[in-house]
Structure formats: C-alpha cells, structure tokens
Design a protein around this motif. Structure first.
Motif, PDB file in Angstrom:
ATOM      1  N   THR A  59      42.834  41.115  35.228  1.00 49.20           N
ATOM      2  CA  THR A  59      41.929  42.164  34.767  1.00 49.20           C
ATOM      3  C   THR A  59      41.573  41.942  33.296  1.00 49.20           C
ATOM      4  O   THR A  59      40.399  41.993  32.908  1.00 49.20           O
ATOM      5  N   GLN A 165      41.242  35.609  43.729  1.00 45.28           N
ATOM      6  CA  GLN A 165      41.778  35.379  45.081  1.00 45.28           C
ATOM      7  C   GLN A 165      41.550  33.948  45.560  1.00 45.28           C
ATOM      8  O   GLN A 165      42.025  33.586  46.636  1.00 45.28           O
ATOM      9  N   SER A 186      43.876  35.311  38.641  1.00 48.18           N
ATOM     10  CA  SER A 186      45.050  36.165  38.481  1.00 48.18           C
ATOM     11  C   SER A 186      46.265  35.460  39.067  1.00 48.18           C
ATOM     12  O   SER A 186      46.159  34.782  40.088  1.00 48.18           O
ATOM     13  N   LYS A 191      48.948  36.643  44.890  1.00 45.00           N
ATOM     14  CA  LYS A 191      47.755  35.781  44.912  1.00 45.00           C
ATOM     15  C   LYS A 191      48.171  34.372  45.367  1.00 45.00           C
ATOM     16  O   LYS A 191      49.347  34.026  45.315  1.00 45.00           O
TER      17      LYS A 191
HETATM   18  C1  LIG Z   1      43.881  40.778  41.861  1.00 47.24           C
HETATM   19  C2  LIG Z   1      42.467  40.826  41.477  1.00 47.24           C
HETATM   20  C3  LIG Z   1      42.054  41.031  40.142  1.00 47.24           C
HETATM   21  C4  LIG Z   1      42.969  41.438  39.037  1.00 47.24           C
HETATM   22  O1  LIG Z   1      44.095  40.696  38.822  1.00 47.24           O
HETATM   23  P1  LIG Z   1      45.382  41.337  38.106  1.00 47.24           P
HETATM   24  O2  LIG Z   1      46.134  40.122  37.680  1.00 47.24           O
HETATM   25  O3  LIG Z   1      46.099  42.153  39.121  1.00 47.24           O
HETATM   26  O4  LIG Z   1      44.913  42.137  36.939  1.00 47.24           O
HETATM   27  C5  LIG Z   1      40.709  40.960  39.854  1.00 47.24           C
HETATM   28  N1  LIG Z   1      39.803  40.733  40.806  1.00 47.24           N
HETATM   29  C6  LIG Z   1      40.145  40.552  42.094  1.00 47.24           C
HETATM   30  C7  LIG Z   1      39.078  40.285  43.096  1.00 47.24           C
HETATM   31  C8  LIG Z   1      41.484  40.606  42.474  1.00 47.24           C
HETATM   32  O5  LIG Z   1      41.821  40.447  43.760  1.00 47.24           O
END
Ligand SMILES: *Cc1c(COP(=O)(O)O)cnc(C)c1O
Length: 374
Positions: A59, A165, A186, A191
C-alpha cells in the motif's frame, strides 16, 4: 487442507531462512542492513527492471509513487472497481479522486475500453484532470498493458502497475512489475512471494523517480539523514524481512512452476458447472488466487457450504466492489456504472492454491464441486 500452505513451504526453506535470520542477528543492522540492498538488486534482475526500491508494504508502495508524481487534489486516478482496497485507498490518501473502471468478465482485470470511456467522462465533466491509471494484475494475471498503454498514451496518463498479486507472472517472457511507468508489489505473507510480516517494493526504469522514492521512503530525506527536502513517510522494509525474502527467492521460480501444474490438475478434475479462470495465450499467471465463477450467488453459497462441510477452505475475493464501499461514497458524482464487477462479485470464489497442494487434495475438491448441482 490449507487455503495457502506456508507451513509446508517453511519445511522446505527452514535451514536457509534460519541462516539468513541469524546473519542479521549477528550484524545487528536491523534498519537498511545489507540484505535490503541485496534483495533490491536481485528483485530488479528478476523482474528485468533497472531500479527496485523496497518499502514497508504494497500500500505504501502505491502511495509513494503517487506522491513522487505529485498527484493530489483536482486529479483523477483511474482504478479497477474490482480489486483490493489499497489500489483506490492510496488515491484518496494523496487527496486525489479515484475513478472506478469496470473489469473484463473473463480475466477480471480492468477493461481498456471502459477505461477510455471513463477518461472521456471525466474530461467532459471538466472538474478533474485525468493523471494516472493503476491497472491491477488481479489474482496473478498480468493486465492487458498493450491496450491500456495505448489509451494512457492517447490521454497523457501515467501507468502504475499494481503487481501485488502477480509478482512472478509473465507475458511472453516479460515479467510482472515491468509494465507501465512504475510498478509496485506486496510481500504480505499470502502473496505469491511473501515475507513473514509486511513488505513491499517499487519497480521502475526511471532513474529520477527512483531517487525521489528513496527520499520519500525516509521522511523526504535530502543530502543526509537530518536534511529533509520534502514530506515523506517512514516506509522502509525491515532487514529481517529482506533476509527472509532472499531465502524465499531461491525457491520462488520453482514454486511458480508448481502452481502451473496444480492449475492443469484443477482443469482436468473440475467439470464445467463452474467457470474456470481464463489465461490468455502467452501469459503465465502467478496464481495468487485460483478464482472460479459459480452460475449464481445461490450456486456459490451451495458450493462453498458443501466444500466447508468437507473441510475444504474457500474465500470470496471480492464480495463488494470498491465503488459500492461506504468509504468511497463521497466521489459518486464522478462515477459511472459497473455491471460486470457487480455480477462477478456475486458469483466468484477462490479455491485452495499454493505450490504444495497434492493431487489427492485437488481430487477431493473436484469431487465436492462436481457433485453440487447449479
Ligand atoms: C495485497 C494488495 C495490495 C496491498 O499490499 P499490502 O502489502 O497488504 O499493503 C495492493 N493491491 C492489491 C491488488 C493487493 O492484492
């Protein structure tokens, strides 16, 4: 049965993870230790991009790029309506307005034709300036960047690939996180490439953007630690998480291969009462999720209940598209309609997916699904 099996993975990498962690404990450089740069170099090579800037989570990664591009009040940022909260949340955090775009019914990714219509709509209303599009590589499948980049170029938009993802995926050999002007990922544990906490990274070939991001990552740092030239964040990746990722990266390509085999086995075992995910020619998904479509919401409820009775975990990503979330109520005057996202949200659910799923597991999942009538 596990939905995502991190325990089996740990049993494979236990020795190297422990060794890597021990090295960090020995040198004690918990913030920006040598593992961070080692990881960044390896991730840059892996994705085929010049600069990798690690950060605290996926994020922050998105937000940092918007900050570096100076996106703010009065700007429109186009995001898919069918995605995780972060993609649109960061737009609001920098003061800009997220404009939702409906997805494609087969790939679940942003629909380039709808993107064009959404940009045209914003231009006609004349209140906001179209600045950025954030396509998401949903469930591990790389979005249609050929088409998206054409539209973006035509309207002068920057493209930010949300590869949270899809890290490890590819299209005709080109790796995820190498599309657009910049990309983010991420390392959240679930993930495809996850650490044991929060982590993220940004990828770009733009040298200037890379230096800006390094400054934003540490409170807008200038020439030294106590020189602050802009407003930034505290968004560094922990050295310990970098160490864990280095150990995981060694087995990551094999895991991506293993996921392809599992998908083949799913395809062979599942009868067609549900619709299986479509992977366009030349594309290799990272299979963050194996998401299928039931014929109706009631059919989905029946299937998920039957699977639960058999001890098989399932999840729904995503039950409520972002344009329907209360958090985004305030921007509705700028919005259109999203029939595809709404239809998919009512029928989609995800089956267990991880590199250690056994053929036997797949057969028991398929036996339940194939026995439920629509
Ligand atoms: C998981 C995810 C994020 C954010 O990742 P975090 O590391 O949890 O902040 C952003 N975009 C998508 C599409 C995600 O699946």
């Amino acid at each position: 049965m596990e939905f995502i099996d991190l325990k089996s993975q740990y049993s494979v990498i236990e020795d190297s993870v422990k060794e890597r962690i021990q090295q960090v404990l020995d040198h004690g450089k918990y913030i920006m230790g040598p593992e961070v740069e080692e990881l960044e170099n390896r991730l840059a090579v892996f994705s085929g991009v010049k600069h990798c800037i690690s950060c605290a989570n996926g994020t922050d990664a998105l937000q940092m790029v918007l900050m570096a591009w100076g996106v703010g009040p009065g700007d429109a940022v186009f995001v898919p309506s069918f995605t995780f909260m972060s993609t649109a949340e960061v737009v609001r955090l920098v003061g800009a307005v997220p404009i939702f775009v409906d997805c494609d019914g087969r790939t679940f990714n942003i629909n380039p034709q709808h993107l064009r219509e959404a940009i045209e709509g914003v231009r006609q209303r004349g209140v906001l300036i179209p600045k950025v599009v954030i396509p998401v590589d949903l469930f591990g499948l790389i979005a249609d960047y050929d088409a998206i980049e054409l539209v973006a170029m035509e309207y002068g938009l920057k493209v930010l690939e949300d590869a949270a993802q899809s890290f490890g995926a590819s299209v005709n050999g080109r790796m995820a996180a190498s599309f657009g002007h910049a990309a983010t990922t991420s390392f959240f544990p679930a993930k495809p490439l996850g650490c044991y906490g929060d982590g993220g990274a940004i990828f770009t070939n733009d040298q200037e953007l890379a230096s800006l991001l390094k400054s934003i990552r540490v409170h807008g740092q200038g020439s030294d630690k106590y020189d602050n030239v802009r407003i930034g964040l505290n968004a560094r990746l922990d050295t310990l998480q970098a160490a864990i990722l280095l150990a995981k990266l060694d087995v990551f390509p094999e895991e991506i291969k293993a996921r392809q085999l599992i998908v083949e086995n799913y395809k062979a075992a599942l009868m067609r009462s549900i619709r299986l995910p479509l992977i366009p020619e030349g594309s290799v998904s990272a299979w963050a999720q194996y998401s299928v479509l039931a014929q109706s919401e009631a059919h989905r409820t029946k299937l998920m209940e039957a699977l639960k009775q058999a001890g098989i975990p399932t999840m729904v990503y995503y039950r409520k598209p972002l344009h329907m979330q209360t958090a985004f109520e305030d921007g509705r005057e700028h919005q259109g309609s999203y029939p595809v996202s709404e239809n998919i949200a009512s029928r989609i659910f995800s089956l267990p997916m991880h590199p250690f799923l056994e053929q036997q597991d797949i057969e028991s999942i398929a036996a339940v699904i194939n026995s439920v009538e629509a």
